[in-house]
Design a protein around this motif. Sequence first.
Motif, PDB file in Angstrom:
ATOM      1  N   PRO A  26       0.809  -1.235   0.000  1.00 41.85           N
ATOM      2  CA  PRO A  26       0.000   0.000   0.000  1.00 41.85           C
ATOM      3  C   PRO A  26       0.840   1.282   0.000  1.00 41.85           C
ATOM      4  O   PRO A  26       0.441   2.279  -0.601  1.00 41.85           O
ATOM      5  N   VAL A  27       1.984   1.251   0.645  1.00 41.65           N
ATOM      6  CA  VAL A  27       2.837   2.444   0.659  1.00 41.65           C
ATOM      7  C   VAL A  27       3.385   2.707  -0.740  1.00 41.65           C
ATOM      8  O   VAL A  27       3.429   3.853  -1.201  1.00 41.65           O
ATOM      9  N   SER A  28       3.766   1.646  -1.427  1.00 44.14           N
ATOM     10  CA  SER A  28       4.269   1.777  -2.793  1.00 44.14           C
ATOM     11  C   SER A  28       3.185   2.353  -3.713  1.00 44.14           C
ATOM     12  O   SER A  28       3.458   3.236  -4.538  1.00 44.14           O
ATOM     13  N   ARG A  29       1.973   1.836  -3.558  1.00 43.70           N
ATOM     14  CA  ARG A  29       0.863   2.339  -4.380  1.00 43.70           C
ATOM     15  C   ARG A  29       0.578   3.797  -4.087  1.00 43.70           C
ATOM     16  O   ARG A  29       0.340   4.588  -5.003  1.00 43.70           O
ATOM     17  N   ALA A  30       0.634   4.187  -2.820  1.00 46.02           N
ATOM     18  CA  ALA A  30       0.370   5.578  -2.446  1.00 46.02           C
ATOM     19  C   ALA A  30       1.457   6.498  -2.999  1.00 46.02           C
ATOM     20  O   ALA A  30       1.154   7.599  -3.483  1.00 46.02           O
ATOM     21  N   LEU A  31       2.700   6.052  -2.949  1.00 41.97           N
ATOM     22  CA  LEU A  31       3.794   6.863  -3.497  1.00 41.97           C
ATOM     23  C   LEU A  31       3.671   7.019  -5.010  1.00 41.97           C
ATOM     24  O   LEU A  31       3.889   8.106  -5.549  1.00 41.97           O
ATOM     25  N   GLN A  32       3.312   5.938  -5.690  1.00 42.06           N
ATOM     26  CA  GLN A  32       3.144   6.014  -7.140  1.00 42.06           C
ATOM     27  C   GLN A  32       1.959   6.902  -7.505  1.00 42.06           C
ATOM     28  O   GLN A  32       2.020   7.653  -8.480  1.00 42.06           O
ATOM     29  N   LEU A  33       0.905   6.832  -6.730  1.00 44.04           N
ATOM     30  CA  LEU A  33      -0.256   7.689  -6.970  1.00 44.04           C
ATOM     31  C   LEU A  33       0.120   9.157  -6.777  1.00 44.04           C
ATOM     32  O   LEU A  33      -0.230  10.012  -7.593  1.00 44.04           O
ATOM     33  N   ALA A  34       0.864   9.450  -5.711  1.00 38.74           N
ATOM     34  CA  ALA A  34       1.296  10.828  -5.454  1.00 38.74           C
ATOM     35  C   ALA A  34       2.217  11.324  -6.573  1.00 38.74           C
ATOM     36  O   ALA A  34       2.100  12.472  -7.020  1.00 38.74           O
ATOM     37  N   LEU A  35       3.115  10.459  -7.039  1.00 47.54           N
ATOM     38  CA  LEU A  35       3.997  10.838  -8.146  1.00 47.54           C
ATOM     39  C   LEU A  35       3.192  11.105  -9.415  1.00 47.54           C
ATOM     40  O   LEU A  35       3.469  12.050 -10.152  1.00 47.54           O
ATOM     41  N   GLY A  36       2.164  10.281  -9.671  1.00 44.98           N
ATOM     42  CA  GLY A  36       1.319  10.490 -10.838  1.00 44.98           C
ATOM     43  C   GLY A  36       0.592  11.827 -10.786  1.00 44.98           C
ATOM     44  O   GLY A  36       0.528  12.557 -11.779  1.00 44.98           O
ATOM     45  N   LEU A  63       5.374  26.011 -22.098  1.00 41.61           N
ATOM     46  CA  LEU A  63       6.734  26.144 -22.629  1.00 41.61           C
ATOM     47  C   LEU A  63       6.821  25.510 -24.020  1.00 41.61           C
ATOM     48  O   LEU A  63       6.072  24.583 -24.341  1.00 41.61           O
ATOM     49  N   PRO A  64       7.745  25.976 -24.855  1.00 43.18           N
ATOM     50  CA  PRO A  64       7.890  25.380 -26.183  1.00 43.18           C
ATOM     51  C   PRO A  64       8.294  23.908 -26.092  1.00 43.18           C
ATOM     52  O   PRO A  64       9.062  23.513 -25.220  1.00 43.18           O
ATOM     53  N   GLY A  65       7.767  23.120 -26.975  1.00 44.35           N
ATOM     54  CA  GLY A  65       8.080  21.698 -27.016  1.00 44.35           C
ATOM     55  C   GLY A  65       6.949  20.863 -26.452  1.00 44.35           C
ATOM     56  O   GLY A  65       6.014  21.372 -25.840  1.00 44.35           O
ATOM     57  N   PRO A  66       7.035  19.553 -26.650  1.00 43.10           N
ATOM     58  CA  PRO A  66       5.944  18.659 -26.238  1.00 43.10           C
ATOM     59  C   PRO A  66       6.106  18.094 -24.832  1.00 43.10           C
ATOM     60  O   PRO A  66       5.489  17.097 -24.500  1.00 43.10           O
ATOM     61  N   GLY A  67       6.921  18.689 -23.977  1.00 44.96           N
ATOM     62  CA  GLY A  67       7.198  18.120 -22.654  1.00 44.96           C
ATOM     63  C   GLY A  67       5.974  17.886 -21.805  1.00 44.96           C
ATOM     64  O   GLY A  67       5.882  16.894 -21.084  1.00 44.96           O
ATOM     65  N   GLY A  68       5.004  18.782 -21.847  1.00 41.76           N
ATOM     66  CA  GLY A  68       3.805  18.642 -21.027  1.00 41.76           C
ATOM     67  C   GLY A  68       2.991  17.418 -21.384  1.00 41.76           C
ATOM     68  O   GLY A  68       2.393  16.781 -20.513  1.00 41.76           O
ATOM     69  N   ILE A  69       2.988  17.049 -22.649  1.00 43.43           N
ATOM     70  CA  ILE A  69       2.217  15.884 -23.094  1.00 43.43           C
ATOM     71  C   ILE A  69       2.775  14.614 -22.468  1.00 43.43           C
ATOM     72  O   ILE A  69       2.041  13.767 -21.972  1.00 43.43           O
ATOM     73  N   PHE A  70       4.105  14.492 -22.462  1.00 44.88           N
ATOM     74  CA  PHE A  70       4.724  13.286 -21.917  1.00 44.88           C
ATOM     75  C   PHE A  70       4.576  13.219 -20.394  1.00 44.88           C
ATOM     76  O   PHE A  70       4.369  12.139 -19.838  1.00 44.88           O
ATOM     77  N   LEU A  71       4.672  14.348 -19.730  1.00 40.71           N
ATOM     78  CA  LEU A  71       4.459  14.369 -18.281  1.00 40.71           C
ATOM     79  C   LEU A  71       3.022  13.976 -17.945  1.00 40.71           C
ATOM     80  O   LEU A  71       2.778  13.188 -17.025  1.00 40.71           O
ATOM     81  N   PHE A  72       2.074  14.519 -18.695  1.00 38.53           N
ATOM     82  CA  PHE A  72       0.666  14.191 -18.453  1.00 38.53           C
ATOM     83  C   PHE A  72       0.402  12.707 -18.690  1.00 38.53           C
ATOM     84  O   PHE A  72      -0.278  12.052 -17.895  1.00 38.53           O
ATOM     85  N   ALA A  73       0.944  12.168 -19.769  1.00 40.99           N
ATOM     86  CA  ALA A  73       0.731  10.749 -20.080  1.00 40.99           C
ATOM     87  C   ALA A  73       1.330   9.855 -18.996  1.00 40.99           C
ATOM     88  O   ALA A  73       0.693   8.887 -18.558  1.00 40.99           O
ATOM     89  N   GLY A  74       2.530  10.167 -18.556  1.00 42.53           N
ATOM     90  CA  GLY A  74       3.150   9.370 -17.497  1.00 42.53           C
ATOM     91  C   GLY A  74       2.370   9.452 -16.195  1.00 42.53           C
ATOM     92  O   GLY A  74       2.172   8.448 -15.503  1.00 42.53           O
ATOM     93  N   GLY A  75       1.908  10.647 -15.857  1.00 43.51           N
ATOM     94  CA  GLY A  75       1.108  10.810 -14.647  1.00 43.51           C
ATOM     95  C   GLY A  75      -0.212  10.071 -14.741  1.00 43.51           C
ATOM     96  O   GLY A  75      -0.658   9.443 -13.774  1.00 43.51           O
ATOM     97  N   LEU A  76      -0.835  10.123 -15.912  1.00 40.18           N
ATOM     98  CA  LEU A  76      -2.101   9.422 -16.111  1.00 40.18           C
ATOM     99  C   LEU A  76      -1.931   7.913 -15.940  1.00 40.18           C
ATOM    100  O   LEU A  76      -2.760   7.253 -15.312  1.00 40.18           O
ATOM    101  N   VAL A  77      -0.856   7.375 -16.480  1.00 33.86           N
ATOM    102  CA  VAL A  77      -0.595   5.940 -16.339  1.00 33.86           C
ATOM    103  C   VAL A  77      -0.457   5.575 -14.865  1.00 33.86           C
ATOM    104  O   VAL A  77      -1.056   4.603 -14.397  1.00 33.86           O
ATOM    105  N   LEU A  78       0.324   6.334 -14.120  1.00 34.90           N
ATOM    106  CA  LEU A  78       0.517   6.024 -12.699  1.00 34.90           C
ATOM    107  C   LEU A  78      -0.781   6.151 -11.911  1.00 34.90           C
ATOM    108  O   LEU A  78      -1.078   5.310 -11.050  1.00 34.90           O
ATOM    109  N   VAL A  79      -1.556   7.163 -12.192  1.00 35.44           N
ATOM    110  CA  VAL A  79      -2.820   7.340 -11.467  1.00 35.44           C
ATOM    111  C   VAL A  79      -3.795   6.218 -11.812  1.00 35.44           C
ATOM    112  O   VAL A  79      -4.440   5.650 -10.924  1.00 35.44           O
TER     113      VAL A  79
END
Length: 91
Positions: A6-16, A29-45
């Motif tokens: 459960p602690v691992s899941r909570a940490l991953q959820l918080a990171l997402g 900001l210029p570039g597609p950085g926000g898209i990749f951050l959003f996608a990674g966060g969505l996967v973790l959540v």
Amino acid sequence: MTDRHPVSRALQLALGILLIVAAGIVGPLPGPGGIFLFAGGLVLVLRNSRWAQVRFARAKRRWPRIGGLVDRAMRRRSALRRHARDKLRPR
């Protein structure tokens, strides 16, 4: 959901959640950085929150084409099974 600690899941959820918030900050900001951050966060959540999974399932029923693309991008088992089944189905 898997049998992670459960602690691992909570940490991953918080990171997402942190990645999704960071995507909003980096997005202008210029570039597609926000898209990749959003996608990674969505996967973790989605992998660590039952609430988010239920909401995602409802959104997939409403917009099945986009939901299928997200499932394949996340390499979800259900999407892989559905894709294999559709390949075997005669047209």
